[in-house]
Motif scaffolding. Sequence first.
Motif, PDB file in Angstrom:
ATOM      1  N   GLN A 420     -19.115 -63.122 -24.982  1.00 45.89           N
ATOM      2  CA  GLN A 420     -19.707 -63.272 -23.648  1.00 45.89           C
ATOM      3  C   GLN A 420     -20.201 -64.697 -23.457  1.00 45.89           C
ATOM      4  O   GLN A 420     -21.157 -65.121 -24.123  1.00 45.89           O
ATOM      5  N   GLU A 423     -20.731 -66.743 -26.482  1.00 45.96           N
ATOM      6  CA  GLU A 423     -21.580 -66.138 -27.506  1.00 45.96           C
ATOM      7  C   GLU A 423     -20.925 -64.874 -28.046  1.00 45.96           C
ATOM      8  O   GLU A 423     -20.207 -64.170 -27.327  1.00 45.96           O
ATOM      9  N   CYS A 425     -21.532 -61.144 -29.112  1.00 43.91           N
ATOM     10  CA  CYS A 425     -22.530 -60.116 -28.798  1.00 43.91           C
ATOM     11  C   CYS A 425     -22.172 -58.830 -29.524  1.00 43.91           C
ATOM     12  O   CYS A 425     -21.036 -58.353 -29.445  1.00 43.91           O
ATOM     13  N   SER A 427     -23.649 -54.935 -29.726  1.00 43.16           N
ATOM     14  CA  SER A 427     -24.591 -54.003 -29.100  1.00 43.16           C
ATOM     15  C   SER A 427     -24.662 -52.722 -29.905  1.00 43.16           C
ATOM     16  O   SER A 427     -23.643 -52.198 -30.371  1.00 43.16           O
ATOM     17  N   GLY A 481     -29.658 -67.055 -33.364  1.00 41.22           N
ATOM     18  CA  GLY A 481     -29.327 -66.064 -32.336  1.00 41.22           C
ATOM     19  C   GLY A 481     -30.544 -65.570 -31.583  1.00 41.22           C
ATOM     20  O   GLY A 481     -31.638 -66.123 -31.686  1.00 41.22           O
ATOM     21  N   ARG A 482     -30.329 -64.518 -30.831  1.00 44.01           N
ATOM     22  CA  ARG A 482     -31.410 -63.888 -30.066  1.00 44.01           C
ATOM     23  C   ARG A 482     -31.103 -62.410 -29.916  1.00 44.01           C
ATOM     24  O   ARG A 482     -29.960 -61.970 -30.091  1.00 44.01           O
ATOM     25  N   ILE A 483     -32.139 -61.635 -29.610  1.00 43.33           N
ATOM     26  CA  ILE A 483     -31.959 -60.190 -29.445  1.00 43.33           C
ATOM     27  C   ILE A 483     -32.640 -59.759 -28.151  1.00 43.33           C
ATOM     28  O   ILE A 483     -33.738 -60.227 -27.835  1.00 43.33           O
ATOM     29  N   THR A 484     -31.980 -58.896 -27.394  1.00 44.48           N
ATOM     30  CA  THR A 484     -32.564 -58.336 -26.172  1.00 44.48           C
ATOM     31  C   THR A 484     -32.459 -56.817 -26.235  1.00 44.48           C
ATOM     32  O   THR A 484     -31.714 -56.263 -27.049  1.00 44.48           O
ATOM     33  N   HIS A 496     -29.038 -55.675 -27.960  1.00 46.31           N
ATOM     34  CA  HIS A 496     -27.933 -56.633 -27.892  1.00 46.31           C
ATOM     35  C   HIS A 496     -28.264 -57.841 -28.766  1.00 46.31           C
ATOM     36  O   HIS A 496     -29.298 -58.500 -28.568  1.00 46.31           O
ATOM     37  N   LEU A 497     -27.394 -58.119 -29.731  1.00 51.64           N
ATOM     38  CA  LEU A 497     -27.563 -59.250 -30.639  1.00 51.64           C
ATOM     39  C   LEU A 497     -26.591 -60.350 -30.229  1.00 51.64           C
ATOM     40  O   LEU A 497     -25.381 -60.112 -30.186  1.00 51.64           O
ATOM     41  N   PHE A 498     -27.129 -61.519 -29.921  1.00 49.84           N
ATOM     42  CA  PHE A 498     -26.287 -62.641 -29.497  1.00 49.84           C
ATOM     43  C   PHE A 498     -26.323 -63.743 -30.551  1.00 49.84           C
ATOM     44  O   PHE A 498     -27.391 -64.100 -31.054  1.00 49.84           O
TER      45      PHE A 498
END
Length: 513
Positions: A420, A423, A425, A427, A481-484, A496-498
């Motif tokens: 995406q 990135e 991703c 999920s 990375g980041r997580i939402t 969601h792991l980016f």
Amino acid sequence: LALTYGMFRYHLMDVQIIIKKTLVFTGLFTMVMAIVAGITSIMQSYIGQYHEIGPMISTAFSVFLVILLYDPTRKYLINITDKYLFQKRENIKTVLNRLSKNIITILDIDQVGRTILETLRDSLRLESGAILIKDESGNFYRILDSFGVNHKGVEYKRDDYFFQHLAKKDQIISIQSQEEKNNLPISIVGRLEELKGVICVPLFIHTELIGVLILGKKKSDQEFSQDEVGYFPTLAGQVAVALSNARLYDNLKKREIDFAQQAKMAAIGTLSAGIGHEIKNPLNHIKVGIAMLRMNRKLGKYETMHRLHLEQEVFGTLDKLEENVDRANSVIERLSSFAKKPKELKIEAVDLKRAAANALSFVEPELQSEGIAVTQQFPEEFPMVRADQHTMEDIFLNLIVNARHAISHGGQIMLEGALQNGELCVSIRDTGSGISKDNLDKIFDPFFTTKDVTRGESPGLQKGTGLGLFIVREFIKRFGGRITVESEEGKGTAFHLFFPEITWAQPAGTEKG
């Protein structure tokens, strides 16, 4: 009237200003006279022997030099008198505001100590200063940072009279004057002089003395003003909070691997039934194969069997036994490797699809027994990320276990991978109970949990420490990375792991945990 107005308006009666302007004027006058006299004398005595130069020319040349050097000399003299004789009085509120801005976002404890001392040194123009902080054991105070003090690395016992006195009195100590020294115990004065301090500010968090801020004398030899001393309690509060936050964060970072290990072992314990099933199945096959061989021998079946058939049956059974031994051994090795606490992070190319599959293999039997369906959807060509293989498996296990806990019985867990906007991703979705809006913003906070935190022994009780998701987020951030999260009560949750899509131009390395 004009003279009185001038005195009050321009502080003409301020002794500091009178002395400063006198010194600057005297220096400038001396410079002018020295240049004029020196150059005139040189030109007339030496150059005049070979060239006819009159007094007017030599004097004019001297005046020209004076004009060129006047302003730089004036600024130099003003700076010298300010630096060594008179300190520019900076508003203590300005100092506190600058200090707050400097330390409010710093979580590295060494940097906090350094920033505090540098700000105070530059603002108050101090000759020396030091910050002492209580160590993790709580038994000693050590110098966190200092300048102008030769006691770095020295530790002081907590029961030292100096610290006991500060803990009891909770007062700022000053030894600027002989009278103040006479009112204090000799050991207190001696310790402050040893650390080259004239002001001692205790740093409290609630009722605990977590540290001490020691300020030396000013370069100008001026005493600290009443305004400055009056603001030191506010300064102490800001410094104490900054040091406490940094120390907590430092301890948390140091124990991050330990917390991750605890969360991982808790997940393994929760899913022990599935792991037992993984091992028991091959063991049962082995047991059945051995029992069959014994039964056939007891019934005399092998006595009448042709040798070729006998070998086929016996060796065929042995092959199945060996296959199941290997299967059980593989599970044990995988579990042992998974449960082993890593000493450092090995940063390398990690296949997220494989890491997710490895974590899922531990929980799949348990999920199947609970009627929970699992689906995986990853593109065939899914790029790797820069991370640690074992840590990524831990992250997926933690999120899958959370999804399993959210589903009472029957449901679905979906692992999906996609690209995406540059990135990668991944999920992890579930069809569980979801997370309330009130808790959605708190789930990544350390020690926040909706699970049971008691020592209850009820079967099926879901226990939690509140560290799992916090650790997941910290490690993902460490890997760039980041997580939402998105969730709806009664419908399910999706994490969601980016990760950035990267090229492997740099060699893989290791990072201490």
